[in-house]
Every structure is written in C-alpha cells, then in structure tokens.
Design a protein around this motif. Sequence first.
Motif, PDB file in Angstrom:
ATOM      1  N   ASN A  22       0.642  -1.361   0.086  1.00 48.66           N
ATOM      2  CA  ASN A  22      -0.094  -0.118  -0.103  1.00 48.66           C
ATOM      3  C   ASN A  22       0.845   1.412  -0.054  1.00 48.66           C
ATOM      4  OD1 ASN A  22      -2.539  -1.371   0.015  1.00 48.66           O
ATOM      5  ND2 ASN A  22      -1.906  -1.922   2.018  1.00 48.66           N
ATOM      6  N   PHE A  23       2.195   1.348   0.075  1.00 48.31           N
ATOM      7  CA  PHE A  23       2.801   2.120   0.174  1.00 48.31           C
ATOM      8  C   PHE A  23       3.583   2.550  -1.116  1.00 48.31           C
ATOM      9  CE2 PHE A  23       2.860   0.861   4.687  1.00 48.31           C
ATOM     10  CZ  PHE A  23       2.399   2.093   5.150  1.00 48.31           C
ATOM     11  N   SER A  24       4.056   3.712  -1.419  1.00 49.84           N
ATOM     12  CA  SER A  24       4.692   4.182  -2.766  1.00 49.84           C
ATOM     13  C   SER A  24       6.039   5.006  -2.324  1.00 49.84           C
ATOM     14  CB  SER A  24       3.741   4.658  -3.498  1.00 49.84           C
ATOM     15  OG  SER A  24       3.401   6.261  -3.214  1.00 49.84           O
ATOM     16  N   ILE A  25       6.917   4.777  -3.021  1.00 52.92           N
ATOM     17  CA  ILE A  25       8.197   5.947  -2.671  1.00 52.92           C
ATOM     18  C   ILE A  25       7.638   7.165  -2.881  1.00 52.92           C
ATOM     19  CG2 ILE A  25      10.370   6.490  -3.693  1.00 52.92           C
ATOM     20  CD1 ILE A  25      10.986   3.660  -4.511  1.00 52.92           C
ATOM     21  N   PRO A  26       7.057   7.876  -3.755  1.00 51.86           N
ATOM     22  CA  PRO A  26       6.595   9.079  -3.660  1.00 51.86           C
ATOM     23  C   PRO A  26       5.754   9.428  -2.511  1.00 51.86           C
ATOM     24  CG  PRO A  26       6.092   8.383  -5.916  1.00 51.86           C
ATOM     25  CD  PRO A  26       6.742   7.118  -4.957  1.00 51.86           C
ATOM     26  N   ASP A  76      10.060  15.146  -0.343  1.00 54.65           N
ATOM     27  CA  ASP A  76       9.667  15.187  -1.789  1.00 54.65           C
ATOM     28  C   ASP A  76      10.172  16.747  -2.331  1.00 54.65           C
ATOM     29  OD1 ASP A  76       7.959  16.170   0.060  1.00 54.65           O
ATOM     30  OD2 ASP A  76       6.353  16.410  -1.296  1.00 54.65           O
ATOM     31  N   GLY A  77      10.666  16.608  -3.416  1.00 56.17           N
ATOM     32  CA  GLY A  77      11.123  17.808  -4.128  1.00 56.17           C
ATOM     33  C   GLY A  77      12.703  17.996  -3.916  1.00 56.17           C
ATOM     34  N   PRO A 109      12.005  10.064  -6.529  1.00 63.69           N
ATOM     35  CA  PRO A 109      11.784   8.649  -6.637  1.00 63.69           C
ATOM     36  C   PRO A 109      12.570   7.736  -7.241  1.00 63.69           C
ATOM     37  CG  PRO A 109       9.961  10.200  -6.856  1.00 63.69           C
ATOM     38  CD  PRO A 109      11.027  10.801  -7.152  1.00 63.69           C
ATOM     39  N   GLU A 110      13.129   7.906  -8.394  1.00 62.90           N
ATOM     40  CA  GLU A 110      14.027   6.921  -9.089  1.00 62.90           C
ATOM     41  C   GLU A 110      15.364   6.862  -8.519  1.00 62.90           C
ATOM     42  OE1 GLU A 110      14.104  10.678 -11.371  1.00 62.90           O
ATOM     43  OE2 GLU A 110      12.586   9.716 -10.512  1.00 62.90           O
ATOM     44  N   ASP A 111      15.607   7.900  -7.477  1.00 58.71           N
ATOM     45  CA  ASP A 111      16.987   7.691  -6.662  1.00 58.71           C
ATOM     46  C   ASP A 111      16.840   6.933  -5.295  1.00 58.71           C
ATOM     47  OD1 ASP A 111      18.455   9.096  -8.521  1.00 58.71           O
ATOM     48  OD2 ASP A 111      18.089  10.921  -7.525  1.00 58.71           O
TER      49      ASP A 111
END
Length: 90
Positions: free
Chosen positions: A49-53, A62-63, A67-69
């Motif tokens: 249920n969790f996402s990197i973003p 964030d910012g 996410p790709e890192d």
Amino acid sequence: MKKIRICMEIQGLGQDENGVPCPGGVALTLGDEGAEEITGEEYQRLMENFSIPGILSAAFLDGIYKPEDCRLITPEEFDRKYGEERDADV
C-alpha cells in the motif's frame, strides 16, 4: 495498535569521508511506540500500500530527492546498513 517500520535507501542522502555522495537510509515508524512490530507476511501485505513518492512526502523529502533515486528496503537490511550501531544513521 501494532507498529510498522517503513525503510528506504536514498542515493545521495549521505556522504563518504571524502564528501562524495553515497546512499543513506531513512526509516519511518508508524503506530504505538511500545507496540509489537509488524513482520513477515503481514508486513509484506501492508507494504503493497506504500509508494516511494508517498514515503518521500511523509518524510518531507519530496522535491529534494527523486523517486528513481530511492528504493524500499526491509527493516532487516536497514538495520544491517544504517542501524544504531553504525555511524551512518540518518
């Protein structure tokens, strides 16, 4: 309420002794502090249920990091690489 530890490795979060960027670890703990930690199959189901973003946003990163890192890691891997006994705590 049980607690869950969400762990992530972020490229460029840390620096080595020469100031070169290297991975660092971030762990977010949700739930009651003194409660039993969710593990095993229950942990795997919840992590779906969790996402990197979403985790970056919850950690106010964030910012700052893309996410790709980032990659989700298990609490066991986090403890091995970034746990309290290591100087690399983030």
